[in-house]
Design an enzyme around this catalytic site. Structure first.
Site, PDB file in Angstrom:
ATOM      1  N   CYS A  75      -0.240   4.186   2.080  1.00 18.71           N
ATOM      2  CA  CYS A  75       0.013   4.082   3.530  1.00 18.71           C
ATOM      3  C   CYS A  75       1.479   4.358   3.847  1.00 18.71           C
ATOM      4  CB  CYS A  75      -0.308   2.677   4.052  1.00 18.71           C
ATOM      5  SG  CYS A  75      -1.804   1.955   3.411  1.00 18.71           S
ATOM      6  N   ASP A  76       2.384   3.906   2.989  1.00 20.62           N
ATOM      7  CA  ASP A  76       3.799   3.832   3.376  1.00 20.62           C
ATOM      8  C   ASP A  76       4.752   4.718   2.577  1.00 20.62           C
ATOM      9  OD1 ASP A  76       3.039   1.945   5.244  1.00 20.62           O
ATOM     10  OD2 ASP A  76       3.283   0.287   3.842  1.00 20.62           O
ATOM     11  N   CYS A 134       0.834  -1.208   0.000  1.00 19.42           N
ATOM     12  CA  CYS A 134       0.000   0.000   0.000  1.00 19.42           C
ATOM     13  C   CYS A 134       0.865   1.253   0.000  1.00 19.42           C
ATOM     14  CB  CYS A 134      -0.916  -0.005   1.228  1.00 19.42           C
ATOM     15  SG  CYS A 134      -1.880   1.498   1.394  1.00 19.42           S
TER      16      CYS A 134
END
Ligand code: NAP
Length: 325
Positions: free
Chosen positions: A141-142, A138
């Site tokens: 997200c990261d 993801c």
């Protein structure tokens, strides 16, 4: 409704993504007091997305997590209840259906399965252990962890292009590793990625090994067209190679296709071969996979569940106009 482990639920919804939350809004408005079991990936795939530009009604776009939060609040307003955790087993051979939330036994008259699909992994040694230590599924997200670093994205579909473009906002360099010499992604996404100066494509290439024990330090790659094998120092590996439907607990109970996606009894409907079990969202859709199609499918499932409960004489007293608008 008084909650007790012995109580029989009217409607239990598995999953709290777009499909599950829309089913919850409709079932709640039908006075069914649905219970939403939120699942391992609460909020579904939208909760890991940034900007959503194609959900009708938001001309300026909306952040995925905010859209999910709004849907949840909308469902709660009409009486939907939410429980954290996952449904760990289910028995559809008895009525009411039996199921367990993290091992705790429960019963329900109807079940709406909106358990979605999970990111696919390559199956390389150490890949799973390195999630959160340089391996990610993801980018939204990261990506921020990889500011000014070098990363690879594996895959050639829309997800891979989206991840690469998002990562390019942070990383110094993004390599897209694709096993063919042609992308599966839509033209517009291809064009955006191909014209981004920070993104470089490695065609006909397989990721064969992720190097590093506690943290990703590099990768081994293999170009199957030229036969070349090489090692590359890299800080992050983003996997964007599709998804697997979350249907394991329904094996031998509901009809599935070869990939494990649930199959409706009639195309375009939410009904399954087991009366009282309905499906919606990515758990049965590997074609459209859009927030808006998932929402539509969740709506259908809730309406079908309500009609079923009415037909078998188990519907609570109905709130006028509940799902008919
Ligand atoms: P996808 O379209 O199935 O693409 C998966 C990609 O991963 C393919 O390029 C595939 O290669 C590659 N792949 C699969 N298994 C692999 C393996 N073991 N090793 C190496 N590569 C592998 O999946 P997706 O990109 O997640 O998209 C899913 C659906 O969501 C699509 O319908 C897509 O259009 C939609 N989507 C839309 C958007 C958007 O519109 N913004 C964003 C994300 C997703 P091959 O091409 O060789 O098969």
């Amino acid at each position: 409704m008084t909650e007790s482990p012995a109580a029989v639920e009217n409607v239990v919804i598995l999953g709290s993504g777009c499909a599950g939350l829309t089913a919850a809004i409709y079932a709640a408005r039908a006075n069914l007091e649905p219970l939403v079991v939120m699942g391992v990936e609460a909020g579904g795939q939208l909760s890991m997305t940034t900007e959503v530009e194609n959900f009708p009604g938001f001309p300026d776009g909306i952040q995925g997590p905010e859209l999910i939060d709004r849907m949840r609040r909308q469902a709660e307003r009409f009486g939907a209840r939410f429980e954290a955790g996952d449904v760990t087993s289910v028995d559809l051979s008895v009525r009411p259906f039996r199921f367990e939330i993290e091992g705790e036994p429960r019963r329900t008259r109807t079940l709406i399965v909106c358990s979605g699909a999970t990111a696919r992994m390559l199956g390389l040694p150490g890949e799973r252990q390195l999630i959160g230590h340089g391996v990610s599924t993801c980018a939204t997200c990261d990506a921020a962890f990889f500011r000014d670093q070098e990363v690879i994205v594996v895959g050639g579909g829309d997800s891979a292009m989206e991840e690469a473009l998002f990562l390019a906002r942070f990383a110094r360099r993004v390599y897209v590793v694709h096993r063919r010499d042609e992308l599966r992604a839509s033209k517009i996404m291809q064009e955006r990625a191909l014209s981004n100066e920070k993104i470089e494509f490695l065609w006909n290439t397989h990721l064969t090994e992720i190097l590093g024990e506690r943290q990703v330090e590099g990768v081994r790659l293999w170009n199957h067209a030229s036969g070349e094998r090489w090692e590359m120092k890299i800080d992050g590996v983003f996997l964007a190679i599709g998804h697997v439907p979350n249907t394991t607990i329904f094996e031998n109970q509901l009809e599935m296709d070869a990939q494990g996606y649930l199959v409706p009894k009639d195309p375009g409907r939410s009904l399954t071969d087991v009366e009282g079990v309905f499906i919606g969202g990515d758990v049965h859709d590997h074609v459209y996979r859009q927030a808006v199609t998932a929402a539509g499918a969740g709506c259908r499932a809730a309406m079908d569940a309500e009609r079923y409960l009415e037909r078998v004489g188990e519907a609570p007293q109905r709130v006028a106009g509940a799902t008919s608008k």
